[in-house]
Design a protein around this motif. Sequence first.
Motif, PDB file in Angstrom:
ATOM      1  N   ALA A  73       3.713  14.955  -5.984  1.00 54.64           N
ATOM      2  CA  ALA A  73       4.455  13.865  -4.971  1.00 54.64           C
ATOM      3  C   ALA A  73       3.537  13.337  -4.142  1.00 54.64           C
ATOM      4  N   LEU A  74       2.170  13.710  -3.950  1.00 58.52           N
ATOM      5  CA  LEU A  74       1.303  13.148  -3.220  1.00 58.52           C
ATOM      6  C   LEU A  74       0.527  12.234  -4.179  1.00 58.52           C
ATOM      7  N   ASN A  75       0.326  12.623  -5.687  1.00 55.36           N
ATOM      8  CA  ASN A  75      -0.081  11.646  -6.472  1.00 55.36           C
ATOM      9  C   ASN A  75       0.699  10.297  -6.632  1.00 55.36           C
ATOM     10  N   SER A  76       1.751  10.542  -6.364  1.00 47.77           N
ATOM     11  CA  SER A  76       2.827   9.257  -6.729  1.00 47.77           C
ATOM     12  C   SER A  76       2.822   8.506  -5.512  1.00 47.77           C
ATOM     13  N   VAL A  77       2.505   8.942  -4.205  1.00 42.34           N
ATOM     14  CA  VAL A  77       2.036   8.064  -3.066  1.00 42.34           C
ATOM     15  C   VAL A  77       0.570   7.431  -3.482  1.00 42.34           C
ATOM     16  N   GLY A  78      -0.301   8.118  -3.770  1.00 38.81           N
ATOM     17  CA  GLY A  78      -1.490   7.590  -4.333  1.00 38.81           C
ATOM     18  C   GLY A  78      -1.355   6.422  -5.478  1.00 38.81           C
ATOM     19  N   ARG A  79      -0.541   6.766  -6.402  1.00 40.22           N
ATOM     20  CA  ARG A  79      -0.357   5.618  -7.507  1.00 40.22           C
ATOM     21  C   ARG A  79       0.451   4.314  -6.775  1.00 40.22           C
ATOM     22  N   ILE A  80       1.219   4.365  -5.804  1.00 38.58           N
ATOM     23  CA  ILE A  80       2.097   3.356  -5.261  1.00 38.58           C
ATOM     24  C   ILE A  80       1.068   2.523  -4.647  1.00 38.58           C
ATOM     25  N   LEU A  81       0.154   3.151  -3.932  1.00 36.18           N
ATOM     26  CA  LEU A  81      -0.918   2.294  -3.002  1.00 36.18           C
ATOM     27  C   LEU A  81      -1.895   1.615  -3.854  1.00 36.18           C
ATOM     28  N   LEU A  82      -2.233   2.368  -5.194  1.00 38.68           N
ATOM     29  CA  LEU A  82      -3.216   1.760  -5.782  1.00 38.68           C
ATOM     30  C   LEU A  82      -2.997   0.648  -6.637  1.00 38.68           C
ATOM     31  N   GLU A  83      -1.600   0.868  -6.738  1.00 37.01           N
ATOM     32  CA  GLU A  83      -0.908  -0.406  -7.646  1.00 37.01           C
ATOM     33  C   GLU A  83      -0.758  -1.465  -6.673  1.00 37.01           C
ATOM     34  N   GLY A  84      -0.474  -1.309  -5.701  1.00 32.16           N
ATOM     35  CA  GLY A  84      -0.428  -2.361  -4.625  1.00 32.16           C
ATOM     36  C   GLY A  84      -1.587  -2.969  -4.199  1.00 32.16           C
ATOM     37  N   HIS A  85      -2.773  -2.198  -4.494  1.00 29.59           N
ATOM     38  CA  HIS A  85      -4.147  -2.620  -3.773  1.00 29.59           C
ATOM     39  C   HIS A  85      -4.505  -3.605  -5.218  1.00 29.59           C
ATOM     40  N   MET A  86      -4.347  -3.266  -6.362  1.00 30.05           N
ATOM     41  CA  MET A  86      -4.861  -3.850  -7.688  1.00 30.05           C
ATOM     42  C   MET A  86      -4.151  -5.135  -7.825  1.00 30.05           C
ATOM     43  N   THR A  88      -3.000  -6.883  -5.238  1.00 31.98           N
ATOM     44  CA  THR A  88      -3.076  -7.732  -4.069  1.00 31.98           C
ATOM     45  C   THR A  88      -4.581  -8.046  -3.875  1.00 31.98           C
ATOM     46  N   CYS A  89      -5.240  -7.121  -3.298  1.00 28.42           N
ATOM     47  CA  CYS A  89      -6.746  -7.185  -2.713  1.00 28.42           C
ATOM     48  C   CYS A  89      -7.402  -7.550  -3.997  1.00 28.42           C
ATOM     49  N   VAL A  90      -7.235  -6.535  -4.910  1.00 28.58           N
ATOM     50  CA  VAL A  90      -8.445  -6.684  -5.978  1.00 28.58           C
ATOM     51  C   VAL A  90      -8.012  -7.888  -6.989  1.00 28.58           C
ATOM     52  N   LEU A  91      -6.952  -8.218  -7.030  1.00 24.95           N
ATOM     53  CA  LEU A  91      -6.488  -9.611  -7.829  1.00 24.95           C
ATOM     54  C   LEU A  91      -7.338 -10.986  -6.877  1.00 24.95           C
ATOM     55  N   GLU A  92      -7.082 -10.607  -5.665  1.00 24.09           N
ATOM     56  CA  GLU A  92      -7.295 -11.803  -4.709  1.00 24.09           C
ATOM     57  C   GLU A  92      -8.860 -12.075  -4.770  1.00 24.09           C
ATOM     58  N   LYS A  93      -9.505 -10.796  -4.619  1.00 24.28           N
ATOM     59  CA  LYS A  93     -11.221 -10.620  -4.657  1.00 24.28           C
ATOM     60  C   LYS A  93     -11.563 -11.258  -6.104  1.00 24.28           C
ATOM     61  N   GLY A  97     -13.881 -14.844  -6.838  1.00 21.85           N
ATOM     62  CA  GLY A  97     -15.126 -14.631  -7.611  1.00 21.85           C
ATOM     63  C   GLY A  97     -15.992 -13.287  -7.304  1.00 21.85           C
ATOM     64  N   ASP A  98     -15.311 -12.448  -6.457  1.00 24.80           N
ATOM     65  CA  ASP A  98     -16.187 -11.127  -6.175  1.00 24.80           C
ATOM     66  C   ASP A  98     -15.663 -10.116  -7.067  1.00 24.80           C
ATOM     67  N   THR A  99     -16.574  -9.794  -8.052  1.00 27.35           N
ATOM     68  CA  THR A  99     -16.563  -8.917  -9.100  1.00 27.35           C
ATOM     69  C   THR A  99     -16.945  -7.510  -8.564  1.00 27.35           C
ATOM     70  N   GLU A 100     -17.640  -7.702  -7.506  1.00 25.54           N
ATOM     71  CA  GLU A 100     -18.202  -6.146  -7.033  1.00 25.54           C
ATOM     72  C   GLU A 100     -17.062  -5.558  -6.536  1.00 25.54           C
ATOM     73  N   ILE A 101     -15.679  -5.982  -6.428  1.00 21.84           N
ATOM     74  CA  ILE A 101     -14.538  -5.056  -6.048  1.00 21.84           C
ATOM     75  C   ILE A 101     -14.218  -4.102  -7.136  1.00 21.84           C
ATOM     76  N   LEU A 102     -14.687  -4.371  -8.377  1.00 22.38           N
ATOM     77  CA  LEU A 102     -14.221  -3.589  -9.675  1.00 22.38           C
ATOM     78  C   LEU A 102     -14.990  -2.078  -9.176  1.00 22.38           C
ATOM     79  N   ASP A 103     -16.211  -2.353  -8.784  1.00 20.47           N
ATOM     80  CA  ASP A 103     -16.949  -0.969  -8.525  1.00 20.47           C
ATOM     81  C   ASP A 103     -16.115  -0.071  -7.509  1.00 20.47           C
ATOM     82  N   VAL A 105     -12.750  -0.151  -6.922  1.00 17.95           N
ATOM     83  CA  VAL A 105     -11.952   0.347  -7.558  1.00 17.95           C
ATOM     84  C   VAL A 105     -12.044   1.341  -8.553  1.00 17.95           C
ATOM     85  N   MET A 106     -13.167   1.281  -9.479  1.00 16.23           N
ATOM     86  CA  MET A 106     -13.693   2.718 -10.064  1.00 16.23           C
ATOM     87  C   MET A 106     -13.860   3.807  -9.401  1.00 16.23           C
ATOM     88  N   VAL A 107     -14.514   3.818  -8.121  1.00 19.55           N
ATOM     89  CA  VAL A 107     -14.943   4.726  -7.203  1.00 19.55           C
ATOM     90  C   VAL A 107     -13.311   5.334  -6.766  1.00 19.55           C
TER      91      VAL A 107
END
Length: 115
Positions: A73-86, A88-93, A97-103, A105-107
């Motif tokens: 159940a906790l992993n599910s919450v994490g997946r929902i947040l990660l998907e939203g982050h990817m 919105t935030c990551v796509l926007e960055k 032109g900010d590709t440092e965001i990928l580092d 995301v990997m962490v």
Amino acid sequence: MSMNSDNLENMNEIDECCSSESERKSHHSDKVKNNLVTRLNRIEGQIRGIKGLIEKDTYCDDVITQISATQSALNSVGRILLEGHMKTCVLEKIQEGDTEILDEVMVTIQKLMKK
């Protein structure tokens, strides 16, 4: 595990994430926020239930099964947040032109995958 339709539907409700440069903050729609809080409240109840099982000397395998369900159940919450982050935030960055965001995301993904 794949995301169910409720999770995917809720992801479409995220307004924006990680706004200004000076303040990192996410902004989720009320629907998404309520969904996450409901899930976390349920997880909190599961944790209290596990504590009760241990206090009652419940058979170890039964406790472990409940722990596994809570982790899922906790992993599910994490997946929902990660998907939203990817989406919105990551796509926007990246679009800025900010590709440092990928580092970052990997962490984050490595943290979620630690078991």
